[in-house]
Enzyme design. Structure first.
Site, PDB file in Angstrom:
ATOM      1  N   ASP A 116      -0.532   5.001   0.542  1.00  0.00           N
ATOM      2  CA  ASP A 116      -0.522   6.301   1.427  1.00  0.00           C
ATOM      3  C   ASP A 116      -0.799   5.528   2.758  1.00  0.00           C
ATOM      4  O   ASP A 116      -1.466   4.725   3.401  1.00  0.00           O
ATOM      5  CB  ASP A 116      -2.066   6.792   1.359  1.00  0.00           C
ATOM      6  CG  ASP A 116      -2.127   7.850   0.395  1.00  0.00           C
ATOM      7  OD1 ASP A 116      -1.424   8.921   0.646  1.00  0.00           O
ATOM      8  OD2 ASP A 116      -3.082   7.867  -0.480  1.00  0.00           O
ATOM      9  N   ASP A 138       0.923  -1.062   0.157  1.00  0.00           N
ATOM     10  CA  ASP A 138       0.064   0.155   0.150  1.00  0.00           C
ATOM     11  C   ASP A 138       0.871   1.148  -0.047  1.00  0.00           C
ATOM     12  O   ASP A 138       2.072   1.217   0.373  1.00  0.00           O
ATOM     13  CB  ASP A 138      -0.675   0.007   1.405  1.00  0.00           C
ATOM     14  CG  ASP A 138      -1.942   1.212   1.489  1.00  0.00           C
ATOM     15  OD1 ASP A 138      -2.177   1.562   0.436  1.00  0.00           O
ATOM     16  OD2 ASP A 138      -1.879   1.828   2.725  1.00  0.00           O
TER      17      ASP A 138
HETATM   18 MG    MG Z   1      -2.922   3.198   3.392  1.00  0.00          MG
END
Ligand code: MG
Length: 249
Positions: A15, A13
């Site tokens: 962010d 991932d």
């Molecule tokens: Mg995230």
């Protein structure tokens, strides 16, 4: 034993794991460089719908990472591929970069004035969301409703910002229908990410239990939770680390 001894492939991932806003998180870049040095497979998987894959690739390269566009999977791109199938006419509530992704994927992108003839609507968070977009979606009475994701917010240096889920709630309320979600935590986007990786043991790494961990588990993959978010029985990860560098410890 460091987690890097357990897994060959990493679906990571962005962010809250690699960066917040435009700044990399401490230790993240060094960790990713070390994974590459050790010959690990790395794919970035983000629910970010505002930027095209090329823009995100450029951001990661700006951090000093060697990244190819093919190793970046976004909910925007997965959404663009899905709604464009068959050259469909698509009304997009989303950024200019997302509309361009839909056009690249073979969809016919409609203006708000032509939204009533849409086969499909794709909803994605963007900072120019307007009442006019909502009205246009209401006119697309025969269109199937899709969304890139349902995340309520995303992290920024000054606190959480409204994400696709907040805008999708407005669209679903106005249309009286529920959207099909194409990003995390739905399994197809994890299969898309896996298709970019070789054989071996794959682990999903993310900071949001209901998105990254739940999605990884539903896709039948091992999971690492980064950070200190609270989990439930449904979102309990296989491993937990404080930050990305924890993969190496
Ligand atoms: Mg995230």
């Amino acid at each position: 034993m460091p987690l890097t001894d357990l897994y060959d492939n990493y679906i990571i991932d962005l962010d809250g794991v690699v960066h917040v806003g435009w700044s990399p998180l401490p230790g993240a870049v060094e960790t990713l460089q070390e994974l590459t040095r050790r010959g690990k497979g790395v794919v970035y998987l983000t629910n970010e719908p505002r930027y095209a894959r090329a823009s995100i690739t450029a951001r990661l390269r700006g951090f000093g990472l060697s990244v190819s566009v093919d190793s970046v999977i976004t909910a925007g791109w997965a959404g663009a591929l899905a709604v464009s199938e068959g050259g469909a006419a698509v009304y997009v509530i989303g950024s200019a970069e997302l509309r361009a992704e839909v056009a690249r994927a073979g969809g016919t992108v409609l203006s708000a004035a032509d939204a009533s003839s849409a086969d499909r609507i794709l909803v994605a968070g963007h900072s120019d969301f307007s009442y006019a977009e909502l009205r246009a979606a209401c006119r697309a009475t025969a269109a199937e409703l899709f969304a890139t994701n349902r995340d309520p917010t995303f992290p920024m240096p000054d606190g959480p910002w409204p994400a696709t889920g907040a805008i999708l709630a407005a669209v679903e309320t106005a249309l009286g229908r529920t959207a099909t979600v194409l990003g995390k935590p739905e399994p197809p986007i994890f299969r898309l990410a896996q298709s970019r990786l070789g054989s071996g043991r794959t682990v999903v790494v993310g900071d949001t239990p209901g998105v990254d961990v739940l999605g990884g588990r539903r896709a039948g993959l091992a999971t690492v939770l980064v950070g200190s978010a609270l989990t439930t029985a449904e979102t309990r990860p296989d491993h937990a680390v404080a930050d990305l560098a924890g993969l190496l410890r």
